[in-house]
Design a protein around this motif. Structure first.
Motif, short mmCIF file in Angstrom:
data_model
loop_
_atom_site.label_atom_id
_atom_site.label_comp_id
_atom_site.label_asym_id
_atom_site.label_seq_id
_atom_site.Cartn_x
_atom_site.Cartn_y
_atom_site.Cartn_z
N PRO A 147 0.74 -1.19 -0.10
CA PRO A 147 0.02 0.02 0.00
C PRO A 147 0.72 1.30 -0.08
O PRO A 147 0.30 2.25 -0.41
N ALA A 148 1.98 1.07 0.32
CA ALA A 148 2.95 2.32 0.42
C ALA A 148 4.26 2.11 -0.33
O ALA A 148 5.31 2.34 -0.09
N PHE A 149 3.74 1.53 -1.60
CA PHE A 149 5.08 1.15 -2.39
C PHE A 149 6.00 2.22 -2.82
O PHE A 149 7.18 2.17 -2.65
N GLY A 150 5.45 3.49 -3.11
CA GLY A 150 6.17 4.69 -3.41
C GLY A 150 7.08 5.21 -2.14
O GLY A 150 8.42 5.44 -2.15
N HIS A 151 6.68 5.27 -1.01
CA HIS A 151 7.32 5.32 -0.16
C HIS A 151 8.57 4.34 0.17
O HIS A 151 9.60 4.67 0.55
N LEU A 152 8.17 3.31 0.03
CA LEU A 152 9.50 2.17 -0.05
C LEU A 152 10.43 2.55 -0.70
O LEU A 152 11.71 2.31 -0.46
#
Ligand code: SF4
Length: 356
Positions: free
Chosen positions: A264-269
């Motif tokens: 759900p937070a791929f961009g943050h990863l």
């Protein structure tokens, strides 16, 4: 193009105008079960938004039509959608319109038609510039068509966005990196990077079941996207999104996503993986003599520095061994960069490197 993200009033026209069936796409399913909003409905929704919300403080404001291939609809249909937006452009509530389409649907005539009707931004579903990858994904267009499309959109004075995907069939990762390199040369105004997810009821899902296609793992996808992001940053090409927009619990059990690097937070990863790399690169050689490592960052970058489940801090500790970490927030540090200072009993050294 102004790099700050615009305020957007979004409308999703799933699969509208699209005659294709890319192996990964299930938009036609969405279109079958829920018809896209009509121009009339878009007009009503805009009126309601206009009454309730004022996008003050945002320099750029747009109405956006995502999904499908906007320019493949009949001219009358395109005109009907654009016409309901234009009063809001005239009033200055939004400054322009944005549409998404396929790279093989942007002739000069099509673009002139859009430009005359307040469209300012055209997002192109490039996905890859490798013909082998495009063929395997059944995109129905070539890399050359995508290259030409970006140049043509820019030549017409419009902003060109390029959407690209990692993990496509026949892409070993090299093709993604080569696509990035070529895009750097083509200079789109912005980029979106999506990891390919295997959605239910797609050809890709069938290929996966038969062992013909294996999706990227999460770690692999994050590390590949971090390399791509780094290259775009170095070229000053804004990456306005990494990872898909979460829609209706798509990643939940029984949701649309069957497999692939979903988070759900791929961009943050991805952004925090790149930040970790910058921190490690900023550590001065004289670290041996230090007892404390001070990392100075912009206040908004704390979560990137710390990382998902504090993983970055753990990895930094592994590198600096038993030294203390002190984090200092400083508004004066540019976003996405870090300055490192070391302190020790025997030496007080200062290491500052430009993180670019
Ligand atoms: S071109 Fe876009 S809308 Fe059409 S099938 Fe491919 S991904 Fe889906």
């Amino acid at each position: 193009m102004d790099p700050s993200p615009p305020w957007i009033a979004p409308f999703f026209l799933a699969h509208v105008g699209c005659p294709h069936r890319c192996v990964f796409c299930n938009q036609y399913l969405i279109a079958e079960t829920a018809s896209p909003p009509s121009p009339l409905e878009v007009g009503e929704a805009l009126k309601a938004l206009w009454r309730s919300r004022s996008p003050e403080g945002k320099k750029r404001r747009q109405v956006a039509f995502y999904g499908g291939s906007f320019t493949r609809m009949s001219l009358a249909r395109q005109e009907a959608y654009l016409d309901v937006c234009r009063p809001y452009v005239r009033r200055g509530w939004v400054d322009s319109i944005r549409v998404s389409t396929r790279p093989d649907q942007v002739s000069e005539r099509q673009l002139a038609f859009l430009a005359e009707r307040s469209v300012r931004t055209v997002e192109l579903g490039v996905q890859s510039l490798s013909d082998r990858v495009l063929r395997a994904s059944r995109r129905g267009h070539t890399g050359k068509e995508a290259r030409d499309a970006i140049l043509r959109v820019r030549a017409m004075g419009l902003d060109a966005g390029a959407q690209i995907m990692v993990g496509l069939p026949e892409d070993t990762g090299t093709e993604s990196l080569e696509t990035v390199e070529e895009l750097v040369g083509l200079k789109p105004d912005f980029v979106r990077i999506y990891p390919l997810l295997v959605l239910r009821q797609t050809e890709l899902a069938d290929w996966m079941r038969r062992g013909v296609y294996t999706p990227l793992g999460l770690e692999e996808a994050v590390s590949l996207c971090a390399r791509m992001l780094e290259r775009f940053e170095r070229a000053s090409i804004p990456v306005i999104r990494v990872g898909l927009q979460e829609q209706g619990g798509m990643g939940r059990e029984g949701g649309d996503v069957m497999a692939g690097p979903y988070h759900p937070a791929f961009g943050h990863l991805v952004r925090s993986a790149l930040f970790l790399k910058k921190v490690v690169a900023s550590l001065p050689r004289e670290i041996q003599s230090a007892s404390t490592v001070c990392l100075r960052i912009h206040p908004h970058d704390r979560s990137l520095l710390v990382g998902d489940r504090r993983q970055n801090l753990g990895k930094i500790r592994d590198v600096i061994e038993d030294r203390e970490i002190r984090i200092e927030e400083d508004q004066g540090i540019p976003r996405g960069t870090v300055e490192c200072e070391i302190e020790g009993q025997r030496a007080k050294e200062k290491g500052k490197r430009d993180q670019g």
